[in-house]
Design an enzyme around this catalytic site. Structure first.
Site, PDB file in Angstrom:
ATOM      1  N   THR A 150       0.809  -1.217   0.000  1.00  0.00           N
ATOM      2  CA  THR A 150       0.000   0.000   0.000  1.00  0.00           C
ATOM      3  C   THR A 150       0.845   1.270   0.000  1.00  0.00           C
ATOM      4  O   THR A 150       0.306   2.365  -0.045  1.00  0.00           O
ATOM      5  CB  THR A 150      -0.913   0.036   1.242  1.00  0.00           C
ATOM      6  N   SER A 151       2.172   1.136   0.043  1.00  0.00           N
ATOM      7  CA  SER A 151       3.018   2.328   0.087  1.00  0.00           C
ATOM      8  C   SER A 151       3.234   2.899  -1.317  1.00  0.00           C
ATOM      9  O   SER A 151       3.245   2.168  -2.297  1.00  0.00           O
ATOM     10  CB  SER A 151       4.358   1.968   0.717  1.00  0.00           C
ATOM     11  N   CYS A 152       3.402   4.237  -1.410  1.00  0.00           N
ATOM     12  CA  CYS A 152       3.639   4.878  -2.708  1.00  0.00           C
ATOM     13  C   CYS A 152       5.114   4.821  -3.117  1.00  0.00           C
ATOM     14  O   CYS A 152       5.457   5.088  -4.264  1.00  0.00           O
ATOM     15  CB  CYS A 152       3.220   6.349  -2.673  1.00  0.00           C
ATOM     16  N   VAL A 153       5.975   4.542  -2.154  1.00  0.00           N
ATOM     17  CA  VAL A 153       7.404   4.613  -2.505  1.00  0.00           C
ATOM     18  C   VAL A 153       8.070   3.236  -2.437  1.00  0.00           C
ATOM     19  O   VAL A 153       7.795   2.464  -1.594  1.00  0.00           O
ATOM     20  CB  VAL A 153       8.150   5.596  -1.574  1.00  0.00           C
TER      21      VAL A 153
END
Lengths: 165, 104
Positions: B101-104
């Site tokens: 779920t992380s953007c990075v």
């Protein structure tokens, strides 16, 4: 979603040199690579500071001309423009944001560029800006893949979505 | 919730093919999940999968790229080489964890 509908390649132009001007393009490029999408980054005008080794880790948030700026945090009071112009304001806002980014594992610019490059993303500098600013290859971070003209950028961008930031 | 059979083992997965119940995961199943992605697991792959499992136990989240680098000691290049075209998503799927779920 069928395979044909999937984005296969993006070319992202970074034209602004403030912290908030550079990061979105980096996050989008890295995010593209993480999805298996090819990514080109093209740095132009003040955006070029994002890949100048001497300055890339010292980008600042614009506290003047930023009507969304609030203090002491994102849901605080609207900051008067005059206050934003005080010495140290930009450095302070930048410090606060860097701290928050560190918490969610968004790397500093230099490390982020390295991550994108290691992920196979290509990093280009705009020739017109390089000439205008009298820059040399040596001024850039080692991940910079080349100084290219706008025409060459369009060649590299063939078949991609072009995103201007 | 669709069920799917991998390596002769029936498991529950979500719409994107991620396991919905980690207790159904096994190393044998991982081989099958990897094969579906065109990957043959080696010791180098297992080092990454084991790190994801250890980190998930601690943080209840699939580690992002930077955490893989800094905490796991796994370089970006190696991740992309071992799990091409979407390293963290693929590694998370094979390790039996939810979609990152992380953007990075």
């Amino acid at each position: 979603m069928s395979d044909n509908d999937k984005i296969k390649k993006v070319s992202i132009i970074i034209s602004r040199g403030s912290l908030e001007g550079v990061y979105p393009g980096l996050i989008m490029a890295n995010g593209a690579r993480m999805e298996g999408i090819e990514a080109n980054l093209f740095f132009t005008f003040f955006g070029l500071y994002g890949i100048l080794k001497k300055y890339m880790n010292d980008l600042k948030i614009a506290t003047v001309g930023n009507p969304s700026m609030r203090i002491p945090d994102a849901k605080g009071f609207s900051m008067p423009t005059l206050l934003g112009a005080l010495p140290g304001m930009s450095a302070f806002a930048t410090h606060m944001m860097n701290k928050e980014m560190e918490k969610i594992d968004i790397p500093p610019v230099g490390e982020f560029i390295e991550m994108i490059s290691d992920a196979g993303g290509k990093i280009y500098a705009c020739k017109a800006t390089v000439d205008m600013f009298h820059l040399k290859d040596d001024d850039f971070c080692p991940q910079m893949d080349g100084v290219i003209t706008v025409g060459e950028f369009y060649e590299q961008a063939a078949g991609s979505q072009i995103i201007f930031t | 919730m669709p069920d799917t059979t991998i390596n002769g083992i029936t498991v529950s997965v979500d719409a994107d093919g991620y396991l919905t119940d980690h207790s159904q995961w096994s190393r044998e199943l991982a081989e099958g999940l990897a094969a579906a992605e065109g990957i043959t697991l080696t010791d180098a792959h297992w080092k990454i999968l084991d790190f994801i499992a250890a980190d998930y136990a601690e943080k209840s989240a699939v580690p992002g790229m930077r955490r893989m680098n800094k905490v796991g000691g796994i370089p970006t290049k190696e991740l992309y080489a071992l799990f091409p075209d979407g390293p963290i998503k693929k590694a998370a799927k094979i390790a039996g964890f939810p979609k990152p779920t992380s953007c990075v």
